[in-house]
Write a protein that holds these residues in place. Structure first.
Motif, PDB file in Angstrom:
ATOM      1  N   GLU A  96      -5.887 -13.700 -35.300  1.00 40.78           N
ATOM      2  CA  GLU A  96      -4.841 -14.323 -34.493  1.00 40.78           C
ATOM      3  C   GLU A  96      -5.351 -15.688 -34.049  1.00 40.78           C
ATOM      4  O   GLU A  96      -6.450 -15.802 -33.487  1.00 40.78           O
ATOM      5  CB  GLU A  96      -4.497 -13.468 -33.280  1.00 40.78           C
ATOM      6  CG  GLU A  96      -3.379 -14.062 -32.439  1.00 40.78           C
ATOM      7  CD  GLU A  96      -2.993 -13.192 -31.262  1.00 40.78           C
ATOM      8  OE1 GLU A  96      -2.343 -13.715 -30.335  1.00 40.78           O
ATOM      9  OE2 GLU A  96      -3.352 -11.998 -31.259  1.00 40.78           O
ATOM     10  N   GLY A  98      -4.029 -19.664 -32.329  1.00 46.94           N
ATOM     11  CA  GLY A  98      -2.923 -20.278 -31.625  1.00 46.94           C
ATOM     12  C   GLY A  98      -3.323 -21.526 -30.881  1.00 46.94           C
ATOM     13  O   GLY A  98      -4.507 -21.903 -30.814  1.00 46.94           O
ATOM     14  N   SER A 110       2.028 -21.527 -29.125  1.00 48.75           N
ATOM     15  CA  SER A 110       2.363 -21.196 -30.507  1.00 48.75           C
ATOM     16  C   SER A 110       1.192 -20.440 -31.132  1.00 48.75           C
ATOM     17  O   SER A 110       0.099 -20.981 -31.276  1.00 48.75           O
ATOM     18  CB  SER A 110       2.655 -22.464 -31.315  1.00 48.75           C
ATOM     19  OG  SER A 110       3.036 -22.144 -32.635  1.00 48.75           O
ATOM     20  N   PHE A 112      -0.042 -17.344 -34.208  1.00 45.29           N
ATOM     21  CA  PHE A 112       0.291 -16.617 -35.428  1.00 45.29           C
ATOM     22  C   PHE A 112      -0.810 -15.605 -35.730  1.00 45.29           C
ATOM     23  O   PHE A 112      -1.974 -15.803 -35.377  1.00 45.29           O
ATOM     24  CB  PHE A 112       0.460 -17.578 -36.610  1.00 45.29           C
ATOM     25  CG  PHE A 112       1.690 -18.429 -36.522  1.00 45.29           C
ATOM     26  CD1 PHE A 112       2.879 -18.018 -37.101  1.00 45.29           C
ATOM     27  CD2 PHE A 112       1.667 -19.637 -35.831  1.00 45.29           C
ATOM     28  CE1 PHE A 112       4.018 -18.802 -37.002  1.00 45.29           C
ATOM     29  CE2 PHE A 112       2.800 -20.416 -35.725  1.00 45.29           C
ATOM     30  CZ  PHE A 112       3.979 -19.999 -36.323  1.00 45.29           C
ATOM     31  N   LYS A 113      -0.394 -14.556 -36.390  1.00 44.63           N
ATOM     32  CA  LYS A 113      -1.339 -13.514 -36.792  1.00 44.63           C
ATOM     33  C   LYS A 113      -1.242 -13.329 -38.290  1.00 44.63           C
ATOM     34  O   LYS A 113      -0.151 -13.279 -38.846  1.00 44.63           O
ATOM     35  CB  LYS A 113      -1.016 -12.200 -36.078  1.00 44.63           C
ATOM     36  CG  LYS A 113      -1.969 -11.061 -36.419  1.00 44.63           C
ATOM     37  CD  LYS A 113      -1.717  -9.844 -35.570  1.00 44.63           C
ATOM     38  CE  LYS A 113      -0.413  -9.164 -35.918  1.00 44.63           C
ATOM     39  NZ  LYS A 113      -0.247  -7.875 -35.212  1.00 44.63           N
ATOM     40  N   PHE A 114      -2.405 -13.260 -38.950  1.00 47.07           N
ATOM     41  CA  PHE A 114      -2.402 -12.910 -40.362  1.00 47.07           C
ATOM     42  C   PHE A 114      -3.463 -11.843 -40.590  1.00 47.07           C
ATOM     43  O   PHE A 114      -4.619 -11.996 -40.236  1.00 47.07           O
ATOM     44  CB  PHE A 114      -2.618 -14.140 -41.263  1.00 47.07           C
ATOM     45  CG  PHE A 114      -3.877 -14.910 -41.009  1.00 47.07           C
ATOM     46  CD1 PHE A 114      -5.018 -14.676 -41.765  1.00 47.07           C
ATOM     47  CD2 PHE A 114      -3.928 -15.881 -40.017  1.00 47.07           C
ATOM     48  CE1 PHE A 114      -6.180 -15.393 -41.545  1.00 47.07           C
ATOM     49  CE2 PHE A 114      -5.092 -16.606 -39.794  1.00 47.07           C
ATOM     50  CZ  PHE A 114      -6.217 -16.365 -40.565  1.00 47.07           C
ATOM     51  N   VAL A 137       1.629 -11.608 -42.561  1.00 46.20           N
ATOM     52  CA  VAL A 137       1.669 -12.773 -41.680  1.00 46.20           C
ATOM     53  C   VAL A 137       2.874 -12.648 -40.756  1.00 46.20           C
ATOM     54  O   VAL A 137       3.985 -12.374 -41.216  1.00 46.20           O
ATOM     55  CB  VAL A 137       1.764 -14.085 -42.486  1.00 46.20           C
ATOM     56  CG1 VAL A 137       1.793 -15.288 -41.539  1.00 46.20           C
ATOM     57  CG2 VAL A 137       0.607 -14.204 -43.460  1.00 46.20           C
ATOM     58  N   MET A 138       2.666 -12.832 -39.459  1.00 41.29           N
ATOM     59  CA  MET A 138       3.780 -12.763 -38.523  1.00 41.29           C
ATOM     60  C   MET A 138       3.504 -13.660 -37.327  1.00 41.29           C
ATOM     61  O   MET A 138       2.343 -13.881 -36.951  1.00 41.29           O
ATOM     62  CB  MET A 138       4.027 -11.328 -38.070  1.00 41.29           C
ATOM     63  CG  MET A 138       2.919 -10.703 -37.252  1.00 41.29           C
ATOM     64  SD  MET A 138       3.303  -9.009 -36.746  1.00 41.29           S
ATOM     65  CE  MET A 138       4.742  -9.275 -35.710  1.00 41.29           C
ATOM     66  N   PRO A 139       4.561 -14.218 -36.721  1.00 33.61           N
ATOM     67  CA  PRO A 139       4.374 -15.050 -35.527  1.00 33.61           C
ATOM     68  C   PRO A 139       4.035 -14.194 -34.322  1.00 33.61           C
ATOM     69  O   PRO A 139       4.503 -13.055 -34.188  1.00 33.61           O
ATOM     70  CB  PRO A 139       5.732 -15.732 -35.368  1.00 33.61           C
ATOM     71  CG  PRO A 139       6.703 -14.783 -35.999  1.00 33.61           C
ATOM     72  CD  PRO A 139       5.960 -14.136 -37.135  1.00 33.61           C
ATOM     73  N   ASN A 142       5.489 -17.638 -29.376  1.00 33.83           N
ATOM     74  CA  ASN A 142       5.876 -19.006 -29.681  1.00 33.83           C
ATOM     75  C   ASN A 142       7.015 -19.368 -28.735  1.00 33.83           C
ATOM     76  O   ASN A 142       8.172 -19.023 -28.990  1.00 33.83           O
ATOM     77  CB  ASN A 142       6.329 -19.145 -31.134  1.00 33.83           C
ATOM     78  CG  ASN A 142       5.183 -19.173 -32.118  1.00 33.83           C
ATOM     79  OD1 ASN A 142       4.716 -20.233 -32.520  1.00 33.83           O
ATOM     80  ND2 ASN A 142       4.708 -17.993 -32.507  1.00 33.83           N
TER      81      ASN A 142
END
Length: 568
Positions: A96, A98, A110, A112-114, A137-139, A142
């Motif tokens: 994660e 940001g 903002s 994001f996680k991948f 992958v997901m936000p 944000n």
């Protein structure tokens, strides 16, 4: 070759991580954690923050970058479920990252996680499906917020935390939850607009509007909760061998909410503060987390052969024609209180969940329920560095269906851990042939069998104990910890089955060679026991912990957090 390539990518990614932890407050602990050196409720009468808002002056400009990285490998402990295909057991590398920008009263977040999950089924899939299943992958959060005076507006993908209990919060229902990772379940940020106001030190309130409800992610496939034979268009049965063949297939559908404006959520929370005590009241216009069935039935024929003294016979049997799983509306009324007495932090929290069957007259809709949590925590030992947290948790299901097993004794034929291998016996079915042939009787049976089962609620009350302890030593170089929860059912039909409850145990050793770097070794163990009428004791896989039993495993996890701040 493909496996080696994925591992190389993971290694190269980890080489680009570095740390700078000055003035980064969340560097060593997860949000809401009570594992630090002071008890969680000790803040009830201290500090300059209230109701989630910090009045401390901040610089005109502040830029923060952060990252949280975890590499995890698990080894299953059950020989019958020795695989790496579930989200819990799959080797994984979770990341994660940001950015947070503060400029005067404005804030931009903002993240994001991948995640890289090496599930067996994903690795063996053909490209491009392989990478679609491996890389997730997901936000994360944000959103942008504006905080003039003692007011805060925010809009975007947000995570909310309502309630005062430690990790088990009955009133915290705004965000959907990803339960596929078991004990590491986490909230999913939800698109929302929020308004908070802090007019006085003793009072604040929060308003939340969510234009579209989002789905939870569950660790089980609800299609496994219904035996395939109950969707049959026809059944061929051999009386001599008890073997049968089924015509037709499952027709189960999920009613997704799919960004429909009518699926909005709205809530309000009113917070009060008096010396030594904080308390609040809340309301949320929400959706049930679990599915409710909508059923249509059909009549098929059981074509039996080798029947003694008859030869062949045909008998009607009412099966499921279509099963739609939908999420229904629920009104949630919550209250919580927390305070501190000496070194002890204490809290209590409850939520009354009122379904849209207001008078509880329909067997087709789940009845109202009450969830509650109460507990305390404290620090002790050398320099108060040891920590203990103890909670009592529970759920009451009002007007529970006590008589289900008495009304349908044949249900035992379908109540098994393996829904795809039902042992069908015409001899056992014969006394109930009139019921099996009646559409009205069988429709009622299917509703009563599924409405509570789909929410893992099979008792009037479920009462449990949960505790967490940790003992950091060697200046936090080593921190052994133990977390456990035990739930006991109260008020159910003991003539059919005796349930001994379900248990979750998590022992862990956390090694911290240097700041923000952790190596953890531990285990997640899930159990649930019951004794059937014939005296057989089995591990039951259809309650809250039992559904995760096959994911019991030991693990090694390497964690690394970093953060950087620039101010002006």
């Amino acid at each position: 070759m493909k496996k080696h390539f994925v591992l190389i990518i993971m290694l190269l990614t980890s080489l680009f991580v570095y740390a700078e932890d000055d003035d980064y407050l969340s560097l060593f602990g997860d949000s809401g954690s009570s594992e630090e050196s002071s008890s969680s409720a000790g803040s009830a009468d201290s500090g300059s923050s209230f109701g989630g808002y910090d009045f401390t002056a901040i610089p005109d400009f502040k830029l923060s970058l952060y990252g949280d990285h975890k590499a995890e490998f698990r080894m299953p402990v059950l020989p019958d479920y020795f695989d790496f295909d579930s989200y819990i057991k799959a080797p994984k590398f979770r990341n994660e990252v940001g950015i947070e920008v503060n400029y005067k009263s404005l804030k931009l977040v903002s993240g994001f996680k991948f995640d890289i999950l090496l599930r067996e089924s994903a690795i063996s899939a053909e490209p491009p499906n392989q990478w679609q299943d491996i890389l997730n992958v997901m936000p994360m959060e944000n959103y942008i917020s504006w905080s003039p005076w003692k007011i805060k507006f925010s809009a975007g993908l947000q995570t909310f935390s309502w309630g005062t209990a430690d990790g088990m919060n009955p009133t915290d229902n705004i965000n959907p939850v990803d339960l596929r990772f078991g004990a590491d379940a986490e909230k999913i940020p939800i698109l929302a607009a929020a308004f908070s106001m802090y007019p006085a030190d003793c009072f604040s309130f929060d308003l939340v509007y969510v234009p579209f409800e989002q789905e939870n992610y569950f660790p089980v496939d609800f299609r496994d909760y219904v035996p395939g034979i109950l969707f049959a268009d026809g059944i061929d049965y051999d009386f001599a061998t008890n073997e049968y063949g089924v015509k037709g297939s499952s027709n189960m559908k999920f009613g997704r909410l799919n960004f429909d404006p009518s699926t909005l959520l709205a809530g309000a929370k009113f917070n009060f503060r008096v010396p030594h005590v904080d308390f609040s009241f809340s309301y949320l216009y929400d959706y049930d987390n679990y599915y409710t069935p909508e059923i249509t039935v059909q009549t098929c024929n059981i074509n039996a052969e080798n029947v003694p003294m008859v030869g062949t016979m045909t008998v009607p049997f009412v099966t499921l024609d279509e099963l739609n799983l939908v999420r229904r509306r629920v009104h949630r009324f919550g209250a919580d209180i927390k305070g501190a007495v000496d070194r002890f932090g204490m809290w209590a929290e409850l939520c009354f969940n009122m379904t849209d069957d207001y008078l509880m007259e329909s067997y087709k809709i789940r009845n109202h329920s009450l969830n509650f949590t109460t507990g305390f925590d404290f620090n002790y030992g050398p320099d108060d560095s040891f920590y203990m947290n103890f909670q009592i948790v529970g759920q009451v299901n009002f007007d529970y269906d006590y008589n289900f097993y008495k009304d349908y004794p044949f249900y035992s034929m379908f109540d098994t851990n393996d829904m795809n291998n039902i042992e069908l016996s015409m001899t056992d079915m014969m006394p109930y042939m009139t019921t099996f042939a009646s559409k009205s009787d069988m429709e009622k049976f299917y509703y009563r069998a599924l409405v509570n089962r789909l929410s893992a609620s099979s008792e009037w009350c479920e009462l449990g104990l949960a505790f967490q302890m940790n003992w950091p030593v060697l200046d936090n170089l080593l921190k052994p910890s133990l977390t456990a929860s035990y739930l006991v059912p109260i008020g159910y039909d003991t003539d059919y089955v005796h349930r001994y409850g379900c248990l979750f145990v998590k022992p862990e050793f956390d090694i911290q060679p240097f700041d923000s770097f952790h190596i953890t070794i531990g285990a997640d163990l899930y159990f649930s026991w019951r004794k059937l009428k014939d005296g057989q004791v089995e591990m039951y896989q259809y309650d809250k912990f039992g559904m995760l039993h096959k994911n019991s495993s030991v693990y090694v996890c390497v964690k690394y957090k970093w953060g950087m701040d620039w101010t002006k």
